[in-house]
Design an enzyme around this catalytic site. Sequence first.
Site, PDB file in Angstrom:
ATOM      1  N   ASP A  94       0.854  -1.184   0.000  1.00  0.00           N
ATOM      2  CA  ASP A  94       0.000   0.000   0.000  1.00  0.00           C
ATOM      3  C   ASP A  94       0.897   1.243   0.000  1.00  0.00           C
ATOM      4  OD1 ASP A  94      -2.928   1.069   0.465  1.00  0.00           O
ATOM      5  OD2 ASP A  94      -1.728   2.033   2.022  1.00  0.00           O
ATOM      6  N   HIS A 293      -7.032  -6.285  -1.022  1.00  0.00           N
ATOM      7  CA  HIS A 293      -5.995  -5.266  -0.886  1.00  0.00           C
ATOM      8  C   HIS A 293      -4.910  -5.627   0.121  1.00  0.00           C
ATOM      9  CE1 HIS A 293      -4.097  -1.385  -0.891  1.00  0.00           C
ATOM     10  NE2 HIS A 293      -4.368  -1.194   0.384  1.00  0.00           N
TER      11      HIS A 293
END
Length: 329
Positions: A94, A293
Amino acid sequence: MVDVNGVRLHIAEQGEGPLVVLLHGFPESWHSWHRQFGPLADAGFRVVAPDQRGYGGSDHPDDVDAYTILHLVGDVVGLIKELGEEKAYVVGHDWGAPVAWHTALLRPDMVLGVAGLSVPPPFRGPQRPLAMMEERFGDRFYWNYFNRPGVADAEFARDTRTTLRKFLYSASAAASPSGEIMQPLVDPERGWLAVMEDPEVLPEWLTEDDLDALTESFSAGFTGALNWYRNLDRNWDLTAAWDNAVVTRPSLYLYGDRDLVPAFPGARELIDVLPDLMPSLWRKPIELANCGHWTQQERPDEVNAALVEFLTACREGVDGVPGTGPADA
């Protein structure tokens, strides 16, 4: 605790050998890498994961301008030095991925190899990020929402544990069983959390203890973490000198097939041409099936295997990767 670049960083550490720095994203902490420590240490690496500035037990500078990409890269550079090393492998997920990629881009002399999870390598766009997303989505894209002073800070801090539970579930594969990925858009009247599902049961990869640890790490609120987003346009300005520059260190990129980031406008097209743009890419981008994610948490076994294989190849100079062992360091 380690003093670097004008701040104190809290770190977790395990193992001996070449240094591997693991960089977390939003809204996370060093704990998001806890499933990677053992396998990487067992493979002969010294593993260190900091709470990055603005997170967890590390310092939270008050000044928004203290969270630019140059500050964040500076923290990694300072950490490597303070740990007694001249070079390291850098891995990020991320927001940690742009920090890892930019560390390799700006300081290739200090990076033995770089891996990014979820967020692909940086290729500077033709306009500032916030303006680009505002043109496409109005003021509803979450980057733009995060840049409204104090708004997201207050929304997320009202019930920290619920906020984090919603975030972790909503961006995971469990929230998109059909594989359909929605853009992260905010309800301008109700906020972002209002459109996120609050699960009755946590996904298998997320325990109540994990959620406890993450909730504790945000006891000081979300402002430090949100300040990273408040430098998106400034980062675009600051990196003008590296426009069209390409990461040259041995590289690895992994992402989930149900991750919202590869679904961002233009991201999939970039991923498809990465092997042509980056000769240093060790493998074609690795897509992980049924993965959202939270790459290294949702698919720890696959991520660990890929990282160990890549880092070992770098260290030993095999499988097409230039040697980065002691003779080459």
